[in-house]
Design a protein around this motif. Sequence first.
Motif, PDB file in Angstrom:
ATOM      1  N   VAL A 169     -32.487 -13.456  -0.447  1.00 61.95           N
ATOM      2  CA  VAL A 169     -31.834 -12.925  -1.243  1.00 61.95           C
ATOM      3  C   VAL A 169     -30.753 -12.032  -0.389  1.00 61.95           C
ATOM      4  CG1 VAL A 169     -31.275 -11.010  -3.061  1.00 61.95           C
ATOM      5  CG2 VAL A 169     -33.215 -12.430  -3.011  1.00 61.95           C
ATOM      6  N   HIS A 170     -30.950 -11.642   0.266  1.00 59.81           N
ATOM      7  CA  HIS A 170     -29.982 -10.817   1.505  1.00 59.81           C
ATOM      8  C   HIS A 170     -29.054 -11.240   1.714  1.00 59.81           C
ATOM      9  CE1 HIS A 170     -32.588  -7.059   0.912  1.00 59.81           C
ATOM     10  NE2 HIS A 170     -33.874  -7.196   1.205  1.00 59.81           N
ATOM     11  N   GLU A 171     -29.480 -12.701   2.489  1.00 66.78           N
ATOM     12  CA  GLU A 171     -28.589 -13.573   3.357  1.00 66.78           C
ATOM     13  C   GLU A 171     -27.269 -13.898   2.522  1.00 66.78           C
ATOM     14  OE1 GLU A 171     -31.028 -16.301   4.498  1.00 66.78           O
ATOM     15  OE2 GLU A 171     -31.202 -15.408   6.407  1.00 66.78           O
ATOM     16  N   ALA A 172     -27.737 -14.153   0.802  1.00 63.77           N
ATOM     17  CA  ALA A 172     -27.245 -14.291  -0.131  1.00 63.77           C
ATOM     18  C   ALA A 172     -25.872 -12.895  -0.061  1.00 63.77           C
ATOM     19  CB  ALA A 172     -28.018 -14.487  -1.465  1.00 63.77           C
ATOM     20  N   GLY A 173     -26.508 -12.282   0.386  1.00 63.89           N
ATOM     21  CA  GLY A 173     -25.915 -10.418  -0.601  1.00 63.89           C
ATOM     22  C   GLY A 173     -24.345 -10.607   0.431  1.00 63.89           C
ATOM     23  N   GLY A 174     -25.200 -11.311   1.482  1.00 69.46           N
ATOM     24  CA  GLY A 174     -23.930 -10.727   2.413  1.00 69.46           C
ATOM     25  C   GLY A 174     -23.134 -12.329   3.048  1.00 69.46           C
ATOM     26  N   ARG A 175     -22.968 -13.340   2.345  1.00 69.59           N
ATOM     27  CA  ARG A 175     -21.970 -14.724   2.486  1.00 69.59           C
ATOM     28  C   ARG A 175     -21.723 -15.003   1.042  1.00 69.59           C
ATOM     29  NH1 ARG A 175     -26.956 -18.433   4.598  1.00 69.59           N
ATOM     30  NH2 ARG A 175     -27.808 -18.682   2.053  1.00 69.59           N
ATOM     31  N   GLY A 176     -21.973 -14.150  -0.217  1.00 67.82           N
ATOM     32  CA  GLY A 176     -21.715 -14.366  -1.661  1.00 67.82           C
ATOM     33  C   GLY A 176     -22.372 -15.434  -2.294  1.00 67.82           C
ATOM     34  N   TYR A 177     -23.684 -16.565  -1.596  1.00 63.27           N
ATOM     35  CA  TYR A 177     -23.028 -17.736  -2.361  1.00 63.27           C
ATOM     36  C   TYR A 177     -25.163 -17.437  -1.509  1.00 63.27           C
ATOM     37  CZ  TYR A 177     -22.375 -20.191   1.735  1.00 63.27           C
ATOM     38  OH  TYR A 177     -21.895 -20.535   2.713  1.00 63.27           O
ATOM     39  N   ALA A 178     -26.624 -18.252  -2.246  1.00 64.44           N
ATOM     40  CA  ALA A 178     -27.525 -17.967  -2.248  1.00 64.44           C
ATOM     41  C   ALA A 178     -27.790 -19.801  -1.912  1.00 64.44           C
ATOM     42  CB  ALA A 178     -28.646 -17.537  -3.509  1.00 64.44           C
ATOM     43  N   ILE A 179     -28.527 -19.900  -1.211  1.00 61.88           N
ATOM     44  CA  ILE A 179     -29.334 -21.500  -0.934  1.00 61.88           C
ATOM     45  C   ILE A 179     -30.633 -21.442  -1.390  1.00 61.88           C
ATOM     46  CG2 ILE A 179     -29.369 -23.092   0.680  1.00 61.88           C
ATOM     47  CD1 ILE A 179     -26.818 -21.908   2.241  1.00 61.88           C
TER      48      ILE A 179
ATOM     49  N   GLY B  44     -23.733 -15.876  -8.173  1.00 66.33           N
ATOM     50  CA  GLY B  44     -23.798 -14.480  -9.203  1.00 66.33           C
ATOM     51  C   GLY B  44     -22.091 -14.347  -8.900  1.00 66.33           C
ATOM     52  N   MET B  45     -22.258 -13.364 -10.528  1.00 63.15           N
ATOM     53  CA  MET B  45     -21.208 -12.580 -11.090  1.00 63.15           C
ATOM     54  C   MET B  45     -20.923 -11.969 -11.971  1.00 63.15           C
ATOM     55  SD  MET B  45     -19.275 -15.835 -13.498  1.00 63.15           S
ATOM     56  CE  MET B  45     -18.675 -17.627 -12.993  1.00 63.15           C
ATOM     57  N   THR B  46     -20.663 -10.741 -11.630  1.00 62.69           N
ATOM     58  CA  THR B  46     -20.528  -9.083 -11.278  1.00 62.69           C
ATOM     59  C   THR B  46     -19.672  -9.105 -12.307  1.00 62.69           C
ATOM     60  OG1 THR B  46     -19.400  -8.303  -9.101  1.00 62.69           O
ATOM     61  CG2 THR B  46     -21.977  -8.752  -9.324  1.00 62.69           C
ATOM     62  N   GLY B  47     -19.439  -8.028 -13.478  1.00 66.56           N
ATOM     63  CA  GLY B  47     -18.647  -7.109 -14.341  1.00 66.56           C
ATOM     64  C   GLY B  47     -18.749  -7.689 -15.573  1.00 66.56           C
ATOM     65  N   ILE B  48     -19.407  -9.087 -15.453  1.00 65.03           N
ATOM     66  CA  ILE B  48     -19.350  -9.874 -17.084  1.00 65.03           C
ATOM     67  C   ILE B  48     -20.648  -9.364 -17.530  1.00 65.03           C
ATOM     68  CG2 ILE B  48     -18.873 -11.970 -18.744  1.00 65.03           C
ATOM     69  CD1 ILE B  48     -16.727 -12.361 -16.322  1.00 65.03           C
ATOM     70  N   ALA B  49     -21.037  -8.732 -19.041  1.00 67.81           N
ATOM     71  CA  ALA B  49     -22.290  -9.173 -19.549  1.00 67.81           C
ATOM     72  C   ALA B  49     -22.853  -9.730 -20.298  1.00 67.81           C
ATOM     73  CB  ALA B  49     -21.701  -7.208 -20.203  1.00 67.81           C
ATOM     74  N   PRO B  50     -23.617 -10.580 -20.552  1.00 71.79           N
ATOM     75  CA  PRO B  50     -24.717  -9.690 -19.265  1.00 71.79           C
ATOM     76  C   PRO B  50     -25.661 -10.043 -18.516  1.00 71.79           C
ATOM     77  CG  PRO B  50     -25.694 -11.831 -20.833  1.00 71.79           C
ATOM     78  CD  PRO B  50     -23.874 -11.607 -21.406  1.00 71.79           C
ATOM     79  N   GLY B  51     -24.584 -10.614 -17.342  1.00 69.66           N
ATOM     80  CA  GLY B  51     -24.488 -11.241 -16.346  1.00 69.66           C
ATOM     81  C   GLY B  51     -24.687 -12.283 -16.150  1.00 69.66           C
ATOM     82  N   PHE B  52     -24.006 -13.454 -14.885  1.00 66.28           N
ATOM     83  CA  PHE B  52     -24.445 -14.802 -14.785  1.00 66.28           C
ATOM     84  C   PHE B  52     -24.297 -14.977 -13.739  1.00 66.28           C
ATOM     85  CE2 PHE B  52     -21.437 -13.379 -19.183  1.00 66.28           C
ATOM     86  CZ  PHE B  52     -21.759 -14.337 -19.859  1.00 66.28           C
ATOM     87  N   CYS B  53     -24.332 -16.107 -13.711  1.00 65.82           N
ATOM     88  CA  CYS B  53     -24.284 -17.061 -11.894  1.00 65.82           C
ATOM     89  C   CYS B  53     -23.968 -18.904 -12.278  1.00 65.82           C
ATOM     90  CB  CYS B  53     -25.907 -17.025 -11.651  1.00 65.82           C
ATOM     91  SG  CYS B  53     -25.570 -17.525 -10.398  1.00 65.82           S
ATOM     92  N   LEU B  54     -23.149 -19.080 -10.954  1.00 62.25           N
ATOM     93  CA  LEU B  54     -22.668 -20.757 -10.866  1.00 62.25           C
ATOM     94  C   LEU B  54     -23.300 -21.257 -10.082  1.00 62.25           C
ATOM     95  CD1 LEU B  54     -20.278 -21.533 -12.679  1.00 62.25           C
ATOM     96  CD2 LEU B  54     -18.837 -20.861 -10.738  1.00 62.25           C
ATOM     97  N   SER B  55     -24.214 -22.110 -10.746  1.00 59.86           N
ATOM     98  CA  SER B  55     -24.567 -23.595  -9.222  1.00 59.86           C
ATOM     99  C   SER B  55     -24.589 -24.279  -9.174  1.00 59.86           C
ATOM    100  CB  SER B  55     -26.086 -23.269 -10.152  1.00 59.86           C
ATOM    101  OG  SER B  55     -26.307 -24.259 -10.957  1.00 59.86           O
ATOM    102  N   ALA B  56     -24.214 -24.736  -7.702  1.00 60.37           N
ATOM    103  CA  ALA B  56     -24.004 -26.700  -7.525  1.00 60.37           C
ATOM    104  C   ALA B  56     -25.119 -26.871  -7.447  1.00 60.37           C
ATOM    105  CB  ALA B  56     -22.544 -26.580  -7.272  1.00 60.37           C
ATOM    106  N   SER B  57     -25.929 -28.637  -8.067  1.00 62.28           N
ATOM    107  CA  SER B  57     -26.824 -28.715  -7.342  1.00 62.28           C
ATOM    108  C   SER B  57     -26.717 -30.326  -7.145  1.00 62.28           C
ATOM    109  CB  SER B  57     -27.703 -28.652  -8.437  1.00 62.28           C
ATOM    110  OG  SER B  57     -28.966 -27.662  -8.458  1.00 62.28           O
ATOM    111  N   ILE B  58     -26.557 -30.689  -5.560  1.00 57.26           N
ATOM    112  CA  ILE B  58     -27.174 -32.290  -5.359  1.00 57.26           C
ATOM    113  C   ILE B  58     -28.395 -32.492  -4.404  1.00 57.26           C
ATOM    114  CG2 ILE B  58     -24.885 -31.557  -3.778  1.00 57.26           C
ATOM    115  CD1 ILE B  58     -26.249 -31.298  -1.422  1.00 57.26           C
TER     116      ILE B  58
END
Length: 246
Positions: free
Chosen positions: A178-188, A203-217
């Motif tokens: 989680v801390h690494e994701a905070g540093g680079r902007g995305y989680a793996i 993750g997306m901040t500032g848009i309620a109630p909270g969103f996240c975009l993912s890409a899976s391979i």
Amino acid sequence: MTGPVRSVSHAFAILRLLGEEGALTLSDIGRSIGLSPSSCLNLLKTLVAEGAIERGTSTKRYRLTAPWQAAEALRDSAGARLVDRALPRMAAFAQSTDAAVGLWKVVSRDRMQLAVRAESDAGMRLSLADGQRQPLGSGAAGRAIAAAQAVNEGELARRYAPVRWQTGLPLETYVRQVHEAGGRGYAIDQGYTHRGVWTVAAGMTGIAPGFCLSASIVAESQSDAELDALGAMLLMLRDELILQAA
């Protein structure tokens, strides 16, 4: 559990769009919502028949009828705009990367739900199930949301506890990721949530109630460097979606 009925979701998306933008043409509506002309026309005809919208005879533009113009629920929000308009850009991203792309919405303090999904037309591809729910701490999306929200370690432990990982993931490793994701902007997530699947999420901040975009391979279909490049591309897509929802 069955997912949301897409035609109903699209109908409400059209109503919200007209509530915000005013009168629009068939092509304007289809392009904004991500519908084919024939599907969009069928929905518009149904909404006209139900008295929710009307079509101007001279302008050929669709608009809300007077009772629906007054409906409080149609006064748009950034979250509704994000969900309604994300699909076309997500579909283009999926096609160019061969990834299964998802937009996740926080629905409670414990759960997130897939709001929109897109995938490529490759012969071998991953697919996300409509409307699926998962624990808020689960997957790359859970780490990305936690990083975007900058939650403390006590809350991280609470979100981690109910998750069933397919590959063992100690809490201390989860917190570090989680801390690494905070540093680079995305989680793996490399196979912890689903064996054989690698996912990046932003993750997306500032848009309620909270969103996240993912890409899976498919796991190991890309190198670590290519996975990082996918994460960087996902950040660009996230920023585009936030701008169009503003």
